[in-house]
Write a protein that holds these residues in place. Structure first.
Motif, PDB file in Angstrom:
ATOM      1  N   GLU A  37      80.166  10.013 -79.430  1.00 36.73           N
ATOM      2  CA  GLU A  37      80.531  11.246 -80.139  1.00 36.73           C
ATOM      3  C   GLU A  37      79.849  11.287 -81.507  1.00 36.73           C
ATOM      4  O   GLU A  37      79.858  10.308 -82.255  1.00 36.73           O
ATOM      5  N   GLY A  38      79.205  12.415 -81.827  1.00 39.52           N
ATOM      6  CA  GLY A  38      78.549  12.579 -83.113  1.00 39.52           C
ATOM      7  C   GLY A  38      77.093  12.170 -83.137  1.00 39.52           C
ATOM      8  O   GLY A  38      76.382  12.458 -84.102  1.00 39.52           O
ATOM      9  N   ASP A  39      76.622  11.497 -82.079  1.00 35.80           N
ATOM     10  CA  ASP A  39      75.194  11.172 -82.001  1.00 35.80           C
ATOM     11  C   ASP A  39      74.383  12.432 -81.739  1.00 35.80           C
ATOM     12  O   ASP A  39      74.868  13.385 -81.118  1.00 35.80           O
ATOM     13  N   LEU A  40      73.142  12.427 -82.183  1.00 37.06           N
ATOM     14  CA  LEU A  40      72.200  13.489 -81.827  1.00 37.06           C
ATOM     15  C   LEU A  40      71.503  13.106 -80.528  1.00 37.06           C
ATOM     16  O   LEU A  40      71.122  11.946 -80.334  1.00 37.06           O
ATOM     17  N   VAL A  41      71.347  14.071 -79.632  1.00 33.77           N
ATOM     18  CA  VAL A  41      70.559  13.872 -78.423  1.00 33.77           C
ATOM     19  C   VAL A  41      69.413  14.878 -78.483  1.00 33.77           C
ATOM     20  O   VAL A  41      69.645  16.085 -78.643  1.00 33.77           O
ATOM     21  N   ILE A  42      68.184  14.377 -78.366  1.00 34.52           N
ATOM     22  CA  ILE A  42      66.991  15.191 -78.595  1.00 34.52           C
ATOM     23  C   ILE A  42      66.114  15.161 -77.352  1.00 34.52           C
ATOM     24  O   ILE A  42      65.840  14.099 -76.792  1.00 34.52           O
ATOM     25  N   ILE A  50      50.197  17.152 -69.429  1.00 31.17           N
ATOM     26  CA  ILE A  50      49.727  18.243 -68.589  1.00 31.17           C
ATOM     27  C   ILE A  50      50.922  18.805 -67.826  1.00 31.17           C
ATOM     28  O   ILE A  50      51.727  18.066 -67.274  1.00 31.17           O
ATOM     29  N   GLY A  51      51.007  20.102 -67.761  1.00 30.44           N
ATOM     30  CA  GLY A  51      52.159  20.725 -67.102  1.00 30.44           C
ATOM     31  C   GLY A  51      53.266  20.920 -68.112  1.00 30.44           C
ATOM     32  O   GLY A  51      53.231  21.838 -68.924  1.00 30.44           O
ATOM     33  N   ARG A  52      54.259  20.033 -68.118  1.00 32.88           N
ATOM     34  CA  ARG A  52      55.354  20.119 -69.077  1.00 32.88           C
ATOM     35  C   ARG A  52      54.991  19.356 -70.348  1.00 32.88           C
ATOM     36  O   ARG A  52      54.511  18.228 -70.304  1.00 32.88           O
ATOM     37  N   ALA A  53      55.240  19.994 -71.484  1.00 29.84           N
ATOM     38  CA  ALA A  53      54.878  19.379 -72.768  1.00 29.84           C
ATOM     39  C   ALA A  53      55.796  18.197 -73.053  1.00 29.84           C
ATOM     40  O   ALA A  53      56.978  18.202 -72.716  1.00 29.84           O
ATOM     41  N   ARG A  54      55.225  17.183 -73.714  1.00 30.81           N
ATOM     42  CA  ARG A  54      55.986  15.983 -74.037  1.00 30.81           C
ATOM     43  C   ARG A  54      55.743  15.616 -75.497  1.00 30.81           C
ATOM     44  O   ARG A  54      54.616  15.665 -75.978  1.00 30.81           O
ATOM     45  N   LEU A  55      56.818  15.216 -76.179  1.00 28.27           N
ATOM     46  CA  LEU A  55      56.716  14.775 -77.567  1.00 28.27           C
ATOM     47  C   LEU A  55      56.809  13.259 -77.649  1.00 28.27           C
ATOM     48  O   LEU A  55      56.111  12.626 -78.426  1.00 28.27           O
ATOM     49  N   GLY A  56      57.664  12.650 -76.861  1.00 26.95           N
ATOM     50  CA  GLY A  56      57.763  11.195 -76.820  1.00 26.95           C
ATOM     51  C   GLY A  56      58.624  10.623 -77.926  1.00 26.95           C
ATOM     52  O   GLY A  56      58.932  11.278 -78.927  1.00 26.95           O
ATOM     53  N   LEU A  57      59.021   9.357 -77.745  1.00 30.26           N
ATOM     54  CA  LEU A  57      59.912   8.699 -78.699  1.00 30.26           C
ATOM     55  C   LEU A  57      59.282   8.591 -80.080  1.00 30.26           C
ATOM     56  O   LEU A  57      59.912   8.916 -81.093  1.00 30.26           O
ATOM     57  N   ILE A  73      59.136  11.940 -81.835  1.00 30.14           N
ATOM     58  CA  ILE A  73      60.452  12.336 -82.361  1.00 30.14           C
ATOM     59  C   ILE A  73      60.750  11.593 -83.656  1.00 30.14           C
ATOM     60  O   ILE A  73      61.179  12.180 -84.658  1.00 30.14           O
ATOM     61  N   ARG A  74      60.521  10.297 -83.646  1.00 28.00           N
ATOM     62  CA  ARG A  74      60.869   9.482 -84.821  1.00 28.00           C
ATOM     63  C   ARG A  74      60.057   9.881 -86.048  1.00 28.00           C
ATOM     64  O   ARG A  74      60.518   9.726 -87.181  1.00 28.00           O
TER      65      ARG A  74
END
Length: 508
Positions: free
Chosen positions: A94-99, A159-166, A169-170
């Motif tokens: 509870e209270g964590d961010l999920v990205i 390719i296809g769906r865009a990805r940001l990765g860990l 994000i950091r």
């Protein structure tokens, strides 16, 4: 990318386009993590979380489907308690961010609500635990602010769906106000965004009404087959025209001497063809078979179940276009006007008629050419078709006008939301308080606390390792040999009458 000065302060990233207030500073998201041992993690991959591990109840698995743009979506998926305990390193509380690190409009993020209970994140979901002195509510809005999304868009890959990765994000840049101002911004945004949320809900209800109204107009024009007026011919789509499946795509046709544009499912919407993004393939052979003619009706062959069969008419623009096997083409016969065919298929779409014919593979519904050919198709006289087309077109135009109005209202609400977030994270939403501790001091304190905690963990690990080595060394030490009893000496007095026995040696 932030820049660290000699004294450890974090400078503005290269993309910063606004001048921050004096008490603010730039940081990367990772600078705001807690001092816990594992404050940032993504979900388990591969066989660590496979289909066999899912259950009907138990701890939750938080997936991309749960992450809205600022809201948690209560889509429920469970795993067994025993497997949850094996994956405790990926726990979300509870209270964590999920990205979300995969998909559209990144980064999308939400806060884990209390009612979720025990949960882990799945692959492509990042769990981020903020430092206690950082407002999670403020941080959530900072992540989905326009400037952050703009930076993320320039860092996407895949390719296809865009990805940001860990790592992407950091390293997201975040403008950090003092802790007290973070709370003031979060409260102000909460109040204003709640009002915008009410407007958005009203727009959604209005859209539902418009959809119902459109369906009613279409069903009034073309009722169920049992209520067809006298004089209407009862045919099937295969009898009323020619149904064909488009050309399959193949790597051999990606290049060639006769490249031509083609339409695919992504181009065909209800009563609209989007030609802004056309792809090409080589048609050295077979172009005539797949060439579209004005008046051809295209229907989605593969789509989500409620959109399969979505129809639109090709009106000859652009010229010389083919179609792929993600689409079906209906070419009307002599007794059918193209406009009438479009009306019939739109009616079937809204009545759910196509859904009864689909077959689903890998979550995609398919409407085969043979199944479309068998769907009922009413054929009035040509004069009656013209009359009903004109009458229904006028009624649908009024419905479309309502839809357009809702589009404008939604666009205005979204623009207002973007402006609100932009103002908030440029320091213009709430006034600054000169008595607030500067954000730079907050970040230094967080960094020192994190470094101290990590040093303590390393020292504890070293001490534990030394204790294990010492214990192992002691266990491996050979046991010492017992000392033999002392030999009797000649000086030992003998009791009276006792005779000494002398050892004898025998030699060959």
């Amino acid at each position: 990318m932030s820049v660290e000065s000699d004294d450890g302060a974090v400078g503005a990233p290269e993309i910063a386009a606004v001048e921050l207030p004096a008490s603010w500073c730039w940081a990367e998201l990772d600078d705001l993590r807690s001092a816990d041992e594992r404050p940032v993690t993504d979900g388990p991959f591969g066989s660590n979380l496979a289909t066999r591990h899912y259950t009907d109840s138990g701890p939750r698995v938080l997936r991309l489907q749960n992450i809205g743009d600022g809201e948690f979506r209560d889509v429920r998926t469970h795993i067994s308690k025993s497997h949850f305990e094996r994956l405790a390193a990926h726990e979300a509380r509870e209270g964590d961010l999920v990205i979300a690190s995969l998909g559209d409009d990144l980064p999308r993020a939400c806060i884990v609500p209390e009612y979720v209970g025990p949960a882990i994140v799945k692959a492509d979901c990042i769990r981020f635990r903020a430092h206690p002195e950082v407002s999670t509510e403020w941080l959530l809005q900072a992540l989905i602010a326009p400037a952050t999304k703009q930076h993320a868009a320039a860092s996407l890959r895949g390719i296809g769906r865009a990805r940001l990765g860990l790592n992407g994000i950091r390293s997201l840049p975040v403008p950090v106000p003092p802790a007290a101002e973070q709370r003031r911004i979060a409260d102000a945004l909460d109040e204003r965004l709640a009002r915008l949320g009410e407007i958005t809900q009203l727009i959604a209800h209005a859209r539902s009404y418009v959809t119902t109204l459109r369906k009613k107009v279409l069903l009034d024009a073309i009722p169920e087959s049992a209520a067809w007026p006298e004089g209407w011919q009862a045919m099937t789509a295969g009898q009323a025209g020619i149904v064909d499946l488009g050309r399959a795509r193949h790597p051999d046709w990606h290049d060639g001497p006769k490249m031509r544009p083609y339409l695919r499912v992504a181009n065909v919407f209800e009563d609209r063809i989007d030609t802004t993004s056309l792809m090409e393939m080589d048609f050295s052979e077979g172009f005539g078979k797949y060439r579209l003619l004005p008046g051809d009706i295209l229907l989605n062959e593969g789509q989500s179940p409620h959109l399969v069969g979505r129809p639109a008419m090709y009106k000859g623009i652009p010229e010389g276009v083919a179609f792929t096997n993600s689409l079906l083409r209906f070419r009307a016969g002599d007794e059918v006007l193209p406009g009438w065919a479009l009306l019939v298929f739109r009616r079937h779409l809204h009545a759910g008629r196509f859904m009864r014919e689909v077959r689903i593979t890998t979550n995609i519904a398919h409407l085969s050419a043979s199944r479309l050919k068998a769907v009922e198709f009413p054929v009035p006289t040509l004069d009656e078709q013209r009359r009903l087309i004109a009458e229904t077109k006028g009624r649908l135009a009024r419905v479309d006008a309502l839809d357009l109005l809702l589009d404008k209202m939604e666009a205005h609400a979204n623009a207002l939301r973007r402006t609100l977030l932009a103002e908030a994270f440029a320091g213009r939403l709430v006034p600054q308080d000169p008595h607030d501790e500067p954000a730079e001091h907050l970040l230094k304190r967080i960094r020192v606390e994190r470094e101290t905690a990590e040093a303590e963990r390393k020292a504890a690990r070293r001490a534990a390792a030394q204790a294990r080595r010492k214990s192992q060394s002691a266990a491996e030490q050979p046991a010492s040999k017992a000392s033999p009893p002392p030999a009797p000496t000649s000086r030992t007095p003998l009791s009276e009458g006792e005779q000494t026995t002398l050892p004898l040696e025998f030699t060959e």
